[in-house]
Design a protein around this motif. Structure first.
Motif, short mmCIF file in Angstrom:
data_model
loop_
_atom_site.label_atom_id
_atom_site.label_comp_id
_atom_site.label_asym_id
_atom_site.label_seq_id
_atom_site.Cartn_x
_atom_site.Cartn_y
_atom_site.Cartn_z
N THR A 107 -4.54 -5.40 -1.63
CA THR A 107 -3.16 -5.58 -1.98
C THR A 107 -2.54 -4.20 -2.81
O THR A 107 -3.35 -4.17 -4.04
CB THR A 107 -2.59 -6.68 -2.48
OG1 THR A 107 -3.07 -7.78 -1.64
CG2 THR A 107 -1.08 -6.79 -2.47
N PRO A 108 -2.23 -3.20 -2.31
CA PRO A 108 -1.43 -2.24 -3.03
C PRO A 108 -0.83 -2.70 -4.45
O PRO A 108 -0.11 -3.84 -4.50
CB PRO A 108 -0.46 -1.48 -2.20
CG PRO A 108 -0.84 -1.78 -0.83
CD PRO A 108 -1.15 -3.33 -0.94
N ASP A 109 -0.98 -2.06 -5.50
CA ASP A 109 -0.63 -2.28 -6.79
C ASP A 109 0.96 -1.89 -6.96
O ASP A 109 1.20 -0.63 -6.71
CB ASP A 109 -1.46 -1.83 -7.83
CG ASP A 109 -0.88 -2.18 -9.35
OD1 ASP A 109 0.12 -2.43 -9.45
OD2 ASP A 109 -1.93 -1.96 -10.19
N ARG A 110 1.80 -2.91 -7.20
CA ARG A 110 3.45 -2.31 -7.15
C ARG A 110 3.51 -1.55 -8.25
O ARG A 110 4.25 -0.64 -8.39
CB ARG A 110 4.16 -3.60 -7.17
CG ARG A 110 4.29 -4.42 -5.98
CD ARG A 110 5.06 -3.96 -5.10
NE ARG A 110 4.92 -4.63 -3.76
CZ ARG A 110 5.63 -4.25 -2.75
NH1 ARG A 110 6.51 -3.47 -2.80
NH2 ARG A 110 5.49 -5.03 -1.64
N CYS A 111 2.85 -1.79 -9.55
CA CYS A 111 3.04 -0.96 -10.49
C CYS A 111 2.66 0.63 -10.26
O CYS A 111 3.09 1.47 -10.65
CB CYS A 111 2.22 -1.28 -12.09
SG CYS A 111 3.03 -3.00 -12.37
N ARG A 112 1.56 0.78 -9.67
CA ARG A 112 1.12 1.83 -9.47
C ARG A 112 1.86 2.59 -8.23
O ARG A 112 2.35 3.85 -8.38
CB ARG A 112 -0.42 1.99 -8.60
CG ARG A 112 -1.10 2.98 -8.21
CD ARG A 112 -2.47 2.92 -7.65
NE ARG A 112 -3.08 4.33 -7.45
CZ ARG A 112 -3.68 5.14 -8.30
NH1 ARG A 112 -3.62 4.40 -9.74
NH2 ARG A 112 -4.29 6.25 -7.98
#
Length: 449
Positions: free
Chosen positions: A3-8
């Motif tokens: 899952t891609p990191d939303r903060c990143r």
């Protein structure tokens, strides 16, 4: 699945926003100049939705390339959201426009080009009688009037989360089974529940139930949804739609303005469909505003008397500049030299290559995403493929979309706004496709860390 990191994602978006500003000082200055005289700072409000802090100003467009006022060249995978599906600045269209401009642009009388264009559209789509409009929005509006006139029924039907231009009756969606204005629709003139029935795409049973009420004049639909993203019809669904509409005396209208990407005669010809009426717009004028609507011999015969009426000029159909000589000269030049089988034989394999490239990147990173294709048009989703418009709308991820659009734009690739969509013309090359695949892969790598 990872899952891609939303903060990143937020950090990457901020980096891309700064890069965008640094790359485009001239566009930034022009956007500041436009902020006063232009409402929202742009000539059309939706231009504010392009990625970046301001809309780019284009200096020139040719073939499959754009150049902005900062001198940056882009692979154009938007193509004017289908308006330039032929490629930009076709020499034959420019020549036809120049010749026509020297002999008069509009006269309110027929030109020989009108008959030629109508006959060519009849050949391509299989419907014998045609009329013209300034835009597909206008053409849809006129067709809805005809349908209500012929059937005596008050309502029209559309697919949930469809888009058919700025036609009041079509800006409607389902909310808990109720027909309500589409989110974002400004100032509806009447309650859309009084004018419009809405049914989910790919749900023949729902269509059957609604049309059985007997108050619907016509069903206006795209053979495949496009403006909420590409949602393809399930096997047998369109045949069921045709059978149900016929049984209930409902006229079937195919809006092929975007699904023309399926071939020279759109999805209607490619899939052997049999609509009562058909609308097509945008690319048929080679970039000059023009649309057309065709009808079966039966519908044309039923309308014939009304078309000869003394007050047809105030019937709510047409306009002074409609079917002007300039637009029809451009259409003849376009249809006689482009949007042909030979052109799709180049453009469609490029869309296939695009689809394969994006799918490979998705598979390499084991992401739960999907890429969809319709003819020479393709689009990727940050979810499994939706079955209907509501599922497509629910799947919209503006954070992801904004990042991917801006990342591509900053690297010379222009996607269609509001979607993750690419459209291909004969002017594109395999290198253009591979450049997008490289950029898309880079964006995913940056996102996944």
């Amino acid at each position: 699945m990872p899952t891609p990191d939303r903060c990143r994602l937020a950090d990457l978006r901020a980096t891309e926003e700064k890069r965008f500003r640094d790359l485009h000082p001239r566009s930034a200055a022009l956007a500041e100049d436009a902020a006063g005289p232009l409402l929202a700072g742009v000539p059309m409000p939706w231009m504010t939705r392009w990625p970046g802090a301001f809309a780019l100003t284009v200096d020139s467009a040719s073939g499959a390339r754009l150049v902005d006022v900062d001198g940056i060249e882009y692979v154009d995978l938007c193509l004017g959201d289908t308006g330039a599906m032929t490629g930009h600045a076709l020499p034959q269209v420019a020549e036809a426009i120049s010749r026509r401009a020297a002999t008069g642009l509009t006269t309110m009388l027929p030109s020989t080009d009108a008959t030629w264009v109508a006959a060519e559209l009849a050949r391509r789509f299989g419907l014998p009688s045609w009329q013209f409009a300034m835009s597909a929005t206008d053409a849809n509006r006129f067709v809805l009037r005809f349908a209500r006139h012929l059937t005596g029924r008050p309502r029209i039907a559309v697919m949930d989360w469809c888009y058919h231009g700025t036609v009041d009756e079509t800006l409607a969606v389902l909310d808990g089974g109720r027909v309500v204005p589409r989110p974002g629709a400004l100032g509806p003139q009447v309650d859309v529940a009084a004018t419009t029935a809405v049914v989910p795409f790919n749900d023949a049973a729902a269509l059957e139930r609604r049309l059985a009420e007997g108050d619907v004049a016509c069903l206006l639909m795209e053979p495949a949804l496009t403006n909420i993203g590409i949602v393809l019809p399930e096997p047998g669904y369109l045949a069921e739609v045709r059978e149900i509409t016929r049984r209930h005396g409902v006229l079937l209208v195919n809006d092929e303005t975007h699904t023309l990407c399926a071939g020279p005669g759109g999805a209607t010809a490619a899939w052997g469909l049999q609509p009562d009426l058909l609308v097509v717009g945008k690319p048929i004028g080679g970039g000059v505003p023009l649309a057309a609507y065709g009808m079966s011999a039966e519908v044309a015969a039923r309308l014939a008397g009304s078309m000869l009426g003394h007050e047809i000029d105030v019937a709510g159909v047409g306009g002074t500049l409609t079917a002007n000589a300039l637009a029809l000269a451009a259409a003849r030049a376009t249809l006689s030299t482009s949007l042909r089988d030979d052109d799709f034989a180049v453009a469609t394999p490029l869309a296939e290559r695009f689809t394969d490239g994006v799918a490979d990147v998705i598979e390499q990173h084991d992401l739960p995403w999907h890429v969809q294709r319709l003819g020479c048009r393709a689009e990727y989703w940050f979810c499994p493929p939706p079955r209907d418009g509501a599922a497509a709308a629910a799947a919209v991820d503006e954070e992801f979309e904004g990042f991917f659009h801006l990342y591509a734009l900053n690297r010379g690739v222009l996607l269609t706004p509001f979607h993750n969509m690419a459209l291909f013309s004969p002017a594109h090359t395999a290198g253009d496709v591979d450049r997008h695949t490289e950029v898309f892969g880079g964006a995913v790598e940056a996102l996944m860390g």
